[in-house]
Design a protein around this motif. Structure first.
Motif, PDB file in Angstrom:
ATOM      1  N   ASP A   1      -0.013   0.341  -4.484  1.00 35.27           N
ATOM      2  CA  ASP A   1      -0.574   1.452  -3.720  1.00 35.27           C
ATOM      3  C   ASP A   1       0.257   2.718  -3.965  1.00 35.27           C
ATOM      4  O   ASP A   1       0.589   3.440  -3.039  1.00 35.27           O
ATOM      5  CB  ASP A   1      -0.587   1.075  -2.232  1.00 35.27           C
ATOM      6  CG  ASP A   1      -1.418   2.012  -1.391  1.00 35.27           C
ATOM      7  OD1 ASP A   1      -2.332   2.666  -1.933  1.00 35.27           O
ATOM      8  OD2 ASP A   1      -1.145   2.100  -0.183  1.00 35.27           O
ATOM      9  N   TYR A   2       0.548   2.990  -5.224  1.00 32.62           N
ATOM     10  CA  TYR A   2       1.487   4.065  -5.558  1.00 32.62           C
ATOM     11  C   TYR A   2       1.050   5.417  -4.991  1.00 32.62           C
ATOM     12  O   TYR A   2       1.850   6.146  -4.422  1.00 32.62           O
ATOM     13  CB  TYR A   2       1.679   4.152  -7.079  1.00 32.62           C
ATOM     14  CG  TYR A   2       2.743   5.145  -7.455  1.00 32.62           C
ATOM     15  CD1 TYR A   2       4.077   4.788  -7.443  1.00 32.62           C
ATOM     16  CD2 TYR A   2       2.413   6.452  -7.792  1.00 32.62           C
ATOM     17  CE1 TYR A   2       5.065   5.702  -7.758  1.00 32.62           C
ATOM     18  CE2 TYR A   2       3.394   7.373  -8.110  1.00 32.62           C
ATOM     19  CZ  TYR A   2       4.715   6.991  -8.090  1.00 32.62           C
ATOM     20  OH  TYR A   2       5.689   7.898  -8.403  1.00 32.62           O
ATOM     21  N   TYR A   3      -0.211   5.764  -5.175  1.00 29.85           N
ATOM     22  CA  TYR A   3      -0.709   7.059  -4.710  1.00 29.85           C
ATOM     23  C   TYR A   3      -1.267   7.007  -3.292  1.00 29.85           C
ATOM     24  O   TYR A   3      -1.959   7.931  -2.854  1.00 29.85           O
ATOM     25  CB  TYR A   3      -1.789   7.598  -5.652  1.00 29.85           C
ATOM     26  CG  TYR A   3      -1.257   8.063  -6.987  1.00 29.85           C
ATOM     27  CD1 TYR A   3      -0.248   9.007  -7.078  1.00 29.85           C
ATOM     28  CD2 TYR A   3      -1.785   7.554  -8.167  1.00 29.85           C
ATOM     29  CE1 TYR A   3       0.231   9.434  -8.294  1.00 29.85           C
ATOM     30  CE2 TYR A   3      -1.321   7.982  -9.400  1.00 29.85           C
ATOM     31  CZ  TYR A   3      -0.316   8.923  -9.451  1.00 29.85           C
ATOM     32  OH  TYR A   3       0.144   9.345 -10.665  1.00 29.85           O
ATOM     33  N   LEU A   4      -0.999   5.921  -2.584  1.00 31.68           N
ATOM     34  CA  LEU A   4      -1.453   5.727  -1.210  1.00 31.68           C
ATOM     35  C   LEU A   4      -2.974   5.681  -1.102  1.00 31.68           C
ATOM     36  O   LEU A   4      -3.546   6.026  -0.075  1.00 31.68           O
ATOM     37  CB  LEU A   4      -0.866   6.804  -0.285  1.00 31.68           C
ATOM     38  CG  LEU A   4       0.650   6.974  -0.346  1.00 31.68           C
ATOM     39  CD1 LEU A   4       1.101   8.113   0.538  1.00 31.68           C
ATOM     40  CD2 LEU A   4       1.374   5.687  -0.002  1.00 31.68           C
ATOM     41  N   ASP A   5      -3.615   5.261  -2.195  1.00 27.89           N
ATOM     42  CA  ASP A   5      -5.071   5.140  -2.210  1.00 27.89           C
ATOM     43  C   ASP A   5      -5.511   3.861  -2.936  1.00 27.89           C
ATOM     44  O   ASP A   5      -6.592   3.814  -3.498  1.00 27.89           O
ATOM     45  CB  ASP A   5      -5.701   6.364  -2.861  1.00 27.89           C
ATOM     46  CG  ASP A   5      -5.326   6.491  -4.333  1.00 27.89           C
ATOM     47  OD1 ASP A   5      -4.507   5.685  -4.830  1.00 27.89           O
ATOM     48  OD2 ASP A   5      -5.870   7.392  -4.999  1.00 27.89           O
TER      49      ASP A   5
END
Length: 151
Positions: free
Chosen positions: A136-140
């Motif tokens: 979930d690196y980009y929080l998406d």
């Protein structure tokens, strides 16, 4: 096949073409033009383009530095589709690595998508090692592979 190109630092007039290439390579998760302009303003010595003899941009890369952790980051690397497999990405990344070394940065990180095998192979060739896959690196819910180079 190798094309004739040289690496230089970016100039303001390059930003519109870089934005077009950014959209082509990374849409929908590309840097907006205003962010590229701000990166140009604050990181001009870490922002490079590969140009041909007519000064046409064939690729670009840029990075930043986390001074608290003395760590460099490769933020983006893209090469025009018709110019890929000509070592332009390798030369651009090497130029950025050299710029980090000149600033006494000896740890460099980057992220890429898990399915971008050409990028992963290029970075491995340059000495980067896969650290972890962040789901979930980009929080998406976008997965990214975190890679690291220790100089």
């Amino acid at each position: 096949m190798k094309s004739n190109f040289k690496i230089r630092t970016v100039v303001k007039e390059d930003l519109t073409r870089i934005f077009e290439m950014e959209e082509e390579a990374f849409k929908p998760k590309h840097y907006p033009l205003f962010v590229l302009r701000q990166l140009y303003d604050i990181l001009p010595d870490l922002f490079f383009v590969a140009v041909d003899e007519l000064n046409q941009i064939k690729g670009y890369c840029f990075g930043g530095i986390d001074y608290n952790n003395k760590m460099g980051w490769v933020f983006a690397l893209a090469v025009a589709k018709e110019e890929q497999k000509k070592k332009i990405g390798q030369y651009l990344t090497t130029e950025l690595i050299t710029a980090f070394k000149n600033k006494n940065i000896n740890i460099i990180q980057l992220t890429t998508t898990p399915d971008n095998n050409p990028a992963i192979n290029l970075y491995k060739k340059l000495g980067f090692k896969k650290e972890i896959e962040v789901m979930d690196y980009y929080l998406d819910n976008t997965p990214r592979i975190l890679m690291k180079l220790e100089i």
